[in-house]
Design an enzyme around this catalytic site. Structure first.
Site, PDB file in Angstrom:
ATOM      1  N   GLU A 272      10.022   6.722  -7.806  1.00 25.48           N
ATOM      2  CA  GLU A 272       8.735   6.005  -7.774  1.00 25.48           C
ATOM      3  C   GLU A 272       7.821   6.619  -6.717  1.00 25.48           C
ATOM      4  OE1 GLU A 272       7.734   3.774 -10.011  1.00 25.48           O
ATOM      5  OE2 GLU A 272       9.655   4.099 -10.987  1.00 25.48           O
ATOM      6  N   TRP A 275       6.199   9.231  -8.409  1.00 28.11           N
ATOM      7  CA  TRP A 275       4.970   8.908  -9.161  1.00 28.11           C
ATOM      8  C   TRP A 275       3.757   8.979  -8.234  1.00 28.11           C
ATOM      9  CZ3 TRP A 275       3.588   8.728 -14.087  1.00 28.11           C
ATOM     10  CH2 TRP A 275       4.587   8.625 -15.048  1.00 28.11           C
ATOM     11  N   TRP A 303     -16.315   0.673 -25.685  1.00 29.47           N
ATOM     12  CA  TRP A 303     -16.061  -0.419 -24.741  1.00 29.47           C
ATOM     13  C   TRP A 303     -17.039  -1.559 -24.971  1.00 29.47           C
ATOM     14  CZ3 TRP A 303     -11.612   0.339 -22.636  1.00 29.47           C
ATOM     15  CH2 TRP A 303     -11.201   1.619 -22.259  1.00 29.47           C
ATOM     16  N   ASN A 338       4.131  -4.462  -9.686  1.00 27.05           N
ATOM     17  CA  ASN A 338       3.807  -3.359 -10.594  1.00 27.05           C
ATOM     18  C   ASN A 338       3.867  -3.751 -12.075  1.00 27.05           C
ATOM     19  OD1 ASN A 338       3.353  -0.490 -11.295  1.00 27.05           O
ATOM     20  ND2 ASN A 338       5.436  -0.657 -12.096  1.00 27.05           N
ATOM     21  N   TRP A 356     -11.808   0.681 -18.290  1.00 29.09           N
ATOM     22  CA  TRP A 356     -10.800   0.679 -17.214  1.00 29.09           C
ATOM     23  C   TRP A 356     -11.438   0.824 -15.837  1.00 29.09           C
ATOM     24  CZ3 TRP A 356     -10.662   5.046 -14.173  1.00 29.09           C
ATOM     25  CH2 TRP A 356     -11.104   6.251 -14.732  1.00 29.09           C
ATOM     26  N   TRP A 379      -4.619   3.424 -13.658  1.00 32.89           N
ATOM     27  CA  TRP A 379      -5.538   2.827 -14.646  1.00 32.89           C
ATOM     28  C   TRP A 379      -5.667   3.730 -15.865  1.00 32.89           C
ATOM     29  CZ3 TRP A 379      -7.338  -1.879 -15.568  1.00 32.89           C
ATOM     30  CH2 TRP A 379      -7.203  -2.826 -14.556  1.00 32.89           C
TER      31      TRP A 379
HETATM   32  P1  FAD Z   1       8.026   0.071  -5.097  1.00 35.97           P
HETATM   33  O1  FAD Z   1       8.556  -0.192  -6.457  1.00 35.97           O
HETATM   34  O2  FAD Z   1       8.841  -0.372  -3.966  1.00 35.97           O
HETATM   35  O3  FAD Z   1       7.761   1.645  -5.033  1.00 35.97           O
HETATM   36  C1  FAD Z   1       7.771   2.380  -3.807  1.00 35.97           C
HETATM   37  C2  FAD Z   1       6.502   3.193  -3.690  1.00 35.97           C
HETATM   38  O4  FAD Z   1       6.397   4.126  -4.749  1.00 35.97           O
HETATM   39  C3  FAD Z   1       5.234   2.370  -3.752  1.00 35.97           C
HETATM   40  O5  FAD Z   1       4.921   1.787  -2.519  1.00 35.97           O
HETATM   41  C4  FAD Z   1       4.209   3.406  -4.202  1.00 35.97           C
HETATM   42  O6  FAD Z   1       3.744   4.178  -3.118  1.00 35.97           O
HETATM   43  C5  FAD Z   1       5.026   4.296  -5.124  1.00 35.97           C
HETATM   44  N1  FAD Z   1       4.848   3.863  -6.508  1.00 35.97           N
HETATM   45  C6  FAD Z   1       5.557   2.939  -7.184  1.00 35.97           C
HETATM   46  N2  FAD Z   1       5.120   2.852  -8.463  1.00 35.97           N
HETATM   47  C7  FAD Z   1       4.103   3.724  -8.570  1.00 35.97           C
HETATM   48  C8  FAD Z   1       3.240   4.122  -9.638  1.00 35.97           C
HETATM   49  N3  FAD Z   1       3.354   3.597 -10.870  1.00 35.97           N
HETATM   50  N4  FAD Z   1       2.301   5.061  -9.406  1.00 35.97           N
HETATM   51  C9  FAD Z   1       2.184   5.628  -8.186  1.00 35.97           C
HETATM   52  N5  FAD Z   1       2.968   5.305  -7.136  1.00 35.97           N
HETATM   53  C10 FAD Z   1       3.917   4.375  -7.329  1.00 35.97           C
HETATM   54  N6  FAD Z   1      -0.229   1.811  -6.228  1.00 35.97           N
HETATM   55  C11 FAD Z   1      -0.854   1.999  -5.052  1.00 35.97           C
HETATM   56  O7  FAD Z   1      -0.204   2.351  -4.071  1.00 35.97           O
HETATM   57  N7  FAD Z   1      -2.198   1.818  -4.937  1.00 35.97           N
HETATM   58  C12 FAD Z   1      -2.986   1.441  -5.995  1.00 35.97           C
HETATM   59  O8  FAD Z   1      -4.196   1.318  -5.846  1.00 35.97           O
HETATM   60  C13 FAD Z   1      -2.333   1.189  -7.235  1.00 35.97           C
HETATM   61  N8  FAD Z   1      -3.039   0.764  -8.310  1.00 35.97           N
HETATM   62  C14 FAD Z   1      -2.380   0.530  -9.491  1.00 35.97           C
HETATM   63  C15 FAD Z   1      -3.128   0.124 -10.610  1.00 35.97           C
HETATM   64  C16 FAD Z   1      -2.482  -0.148 -11.817  1.00 35.97           C
HETATM   65  C17 FAD Z   1      -3.302  -0.566 -13.017  1.00 35.97           C
HETATM   66  C18 FAD Z   1      -1.091   0.018 -11.917  1.00 35.97           C
HETATM   67  C19 FAD Z   1      -0.390  -0.252 -13.212  1.00 35.97           C
HETATM   68  C20 FAD Z   1      -0.348   0.446 -10.840  1.00 35.97           C
HETATM   69  C21 FAD Z   1      -0.985   0.728  -9.623  1.00 35.97           C
HETATM   70  N9  FAD Z   1      -0.254   1.181  -8.503  1.00 35.97           N
HETATM   71  C22 FAD Z   1      -0.920   1.410  -7.322  1.00 35.97           C
HETATM   72  C23 FAD Z   1       1.158   1.589  -8.625  1.00 35.97           C
HETATM   73  C24 FAD Z   1       2.193   0.507  -8.314  1.00 35.97           C
HETATM   74  O9  FAD Z   1       1.896  -0.666  -9.013  1.00 35.97           O
HETATM   75  C25 FAD Z   1       2.300   0.183  -6.832  1.00 35.97           C
HETATM   76  O10 FAD Z   1       2.444   1.374  -6.084  1.00 35.97           O
HETATM   77  C26 FAD Z   1       3.504  -0.706  -6.549  1.00 35.97           C
HETATM   78  O11 FAD Z   1       3.427  -1.888  -7.292  1.00 35.97           O
HETATM   79  C27 FAD Z   1       3.548  -1.024  -5.068  1.00 35.97           C
HETATM   80  O12 FAD Z   1       4.573  -1.932  -4.808  1.00 35.97           O
HETATM   81  P2  FAD Z   1       5.882  -1.511  -4.014  1.00 35.97           P
HETATM   82  O13 FAD Z   1       5.498  -0.774  -2.782  1.00 35.97           O
HETATM   83  O14 FAD Z   1       6.684  -2.731  -3.862  1.00 35.97           O
HETATM   84  O15 FAD Z   1       6.543  -0.520  -5.053  1.00 35.97           O
END
Ligand code: FAD
Length: 478
Positions: A272, A275, A303, A338, A356, A379
């Site tokens: 993650e 990602w 849209w 997420n 979006w 997004w």
């Molecule tokens: P964990 O599951 O603990 O993951 C650990 C770290 O991995 C996160 O802190 C983050 O840095 C990274 N990560 C995890 N999932 C993703 C992902 N899909 N894409 C990129 N990095 C990821 N994340 C943001 O940090 N900032 C945003 O502005 C943001 N906007 C989002 C908008 C949408 C529409 C969606 C679907 C996802 C977005 N995310 C964003 C990705 C993700 O949802 C969050 O990083 C995650 O929910 C953060 O929670 P966590 O730290 O508990 O994640």
């Protein structure tokens, strides 16, 4: 010899190469510059929730360093001016990857070098620089899996310790933290946030340790459950650089060695972080990502415009409980799980057929982890317009998503309290409940809780019909 260390998205002392090298060199003058977006051409300014976080993170950094100079204005002017004022002979910083930051930093580097000042920038915010990974044919990656496979072939540097000795240079005058005006005033919508979040390096490391010790086990599967605590919630700490991905990588490796059976969950967790790396790779190589469809065929998508629907979505009043729960969690805490981010984003784009970019902007203003790379890549991923995106025709059904990932309705009951007493059978679809079941718990649709603003199947059909224009655009372009 004084070195200015310009803090940006690296608000920490440990694993901070710019600070570490500056401390080795001599006296350190730590500075943070708050740029006014109107004067700096910033198209994606810091949102309200991020400003709240930044205030507290700077407070924490100032305490840990023993002093931090705060300045306001265009960094292109502020940094060279500070050099002149203090006679500093070097300026160090850790790299940022947002297109405007790259342009700004390049200009400042050239300006300072011309003045005979030593300028050095360092890798601190990513495991690997976006230009360190390329496809076999030599270009940037557009698909996550090969990107992450290539990333895993490379060694991750060990995190640096804090500087052994930090001698601060005399501080010239600056702004006080309260002068920066980062905290909300009236109303103070962040009043309860001190109980939820601990911005700053210490809070970040405590969060990581707590996650690794308690919630990493099972992460692979349970990370999809918004009703459970099995995610790290490290995203705002990572965004502001209170912890580095190298530290997370390193500490996760240690946790894995200490406890048997964590390998799969640890690998999933680090993937993650992968990602995040991928989003930064995309943003670096495709700098229009925050405002332009990565796949141009999506420019043809018809849209809708509806201020009422957008407001209903923002306020969590769509009539779909899992969507409303997510939007209210976001408003009340600055965070959303997420899985629910994917559901609410899909709802905005597909059920409401709103661009979006409206969603990106709302998230940017309200998320404490708002991050240009992750937000725009995510997004576009949900919209189907992004790199390696979810196919547009995969439209989340909010009822079945709710039933699958919040099966008891615990998450919905927490954030949509007016439905708390509803039978679990109807918690994700109150509009399907018999009148008596609603009446028994005092739910009156259209009064105590909204009726659905769109009907799921009709909205789905309309979304797919809109997608035909994209397909035609794609075929014409091919
Ligand atoms: P964990 O599951 O603990 O993951 C650990 C770290 O991995 C996160 O802190 C983050 O840095 C990274 N990560 C995890 N999932 C993703 C992902 N899909 N894409 C990129 N990095 C990821 N994340 C943001 O940090 N900032 C945003 O502005 C943001 N906007 C989002 C908008 C949408 C529409 C969606 C679907 C996802 C977005 N995310 C964003 C990705 C993700 O949802 C969050 O990083 C995650 O929910 C953060 O929670 P966590 O730290 O508990 O994640």
């Amino acid at each position: 010899m004084t070195t200015i260390v310009w803090f940006r998205e690296d608000l920490r002392l440990s694993d901070n190469p710019a600070l570490f090298e500056a401390a080795e060199r001599g006296d350190v003058l730590p500075v943070f510059v708050l740029e006014n977006p109107d004067h700096c051409g910033e198209t994606h300014p810091l949102g309200g929730a991020s400003q709240w976080w930044l205030h507290h993170s700077l407070e924490s950094l100032e305490g840990a360093l023993g002093g931090l100079l705060l300045r306001c204005g265009d960094a292109r002017i502020a940094i060279p001016a500070l050099v002149q004022e203090t006679g500093a002979s070097a300026v160090y910083w850790n790299r940022c990857y947002e297109p405007r930051a790259i342009e700004r930093d390049t200009d400042i580097k050239a300006d300072l070098k011309q003045r005979g000042v030593e300028v050095r920038s360092f890798k601190a915010g990513l495991l690997h620089e976006p230009w360190e990974l390329e496809t076999k044919s030599g270009g940037p990656f557009k698909v996550y899996s090969p990107f992450w496979r290539a990333a895993q072939q490379k060694t991750v540097d060990k995190p640096l310790p804090r500087p052994g000795e930090l001698r601060l240079a005399p501080m010239p005058g600056g702004e006080s933290l309260s002068d920066l005006g980062l905290l909300p005033k009236k109303p103070n919508w962040a009043a309860g946030w001190d109980d939820i979040w601990q911005p700053g390096e210490q809070g970040a490391m405590a969060r990581l340790k707590s996650f690794l010790g308690n919630d990493l086990k099972g992460y692979g599967e349970l990370r999809n459950r918004p009703d459970l605590p099995n995610v790290s919630r490290l995203s705002p700490h990572l965004h502001f650089g209170e912890i580095s991905p190298r530290q997370i990588h390193h500490e996760t490796g240690l946790a894995e060695e200490e406890v048997d059976g964590l390998e799969k969950d640890a690998a999933k967790f680090i993937s993650e972080i992968g990602w995040r790396e991928f989003s930064y790779h995309l943003l670096y190589h495709f700098p229009t990502l925050p405002h332009t469809n990565f796949k141009p065929a999506f420019d043809a998508y018809p849209w809708r415009e509806s201020a009422d629907d957008l407001i209903a979505w923002q306020k969590g009043r769509t009539g779909y409980p899992i969507v409303d729960a997510g939007m209210r969690e976001l408003w009340q805490t600055g965070y959303m799980h997420n899985r629910v981010r994917m559901i609410v984003a899909s709802f905005l784009i597909k059920h409401l057929r709103l661009d979006w970019r409206h969603g990106e902007a709302w998230f940017r203003d309200t998320l404490v982890d708002a991050d240009l790379a992750n937000n725009s890549a995510s997004w576009q991923w949900v919209a189907g317009s992004g790199a390696d995106a979810a196919p547009y025709f995969r439209i989340f059904n909010p009822m079945s998503q709710g039933a699958k990932f919040d099966s008891e309705g615990t998450y919905v009951r927490k954030w949509v309290p007016e439905l708390a007493a509803l039978d679990t059978a109807f918690i994700h679809a109150p509009f399907d409940a018999p009148h008596a079941a609603l009446e028994k718990v005092g739910v009156r649709l259209g009064d105590t809780y909204p009726k659905p603003i769109v009907e799921h199947f009709a909205a789905r059909d309309a979304a797919l019909a809109g997608y035909e224009a994209v397909k035609r655009g794609g075929e014409e372009a091919a």
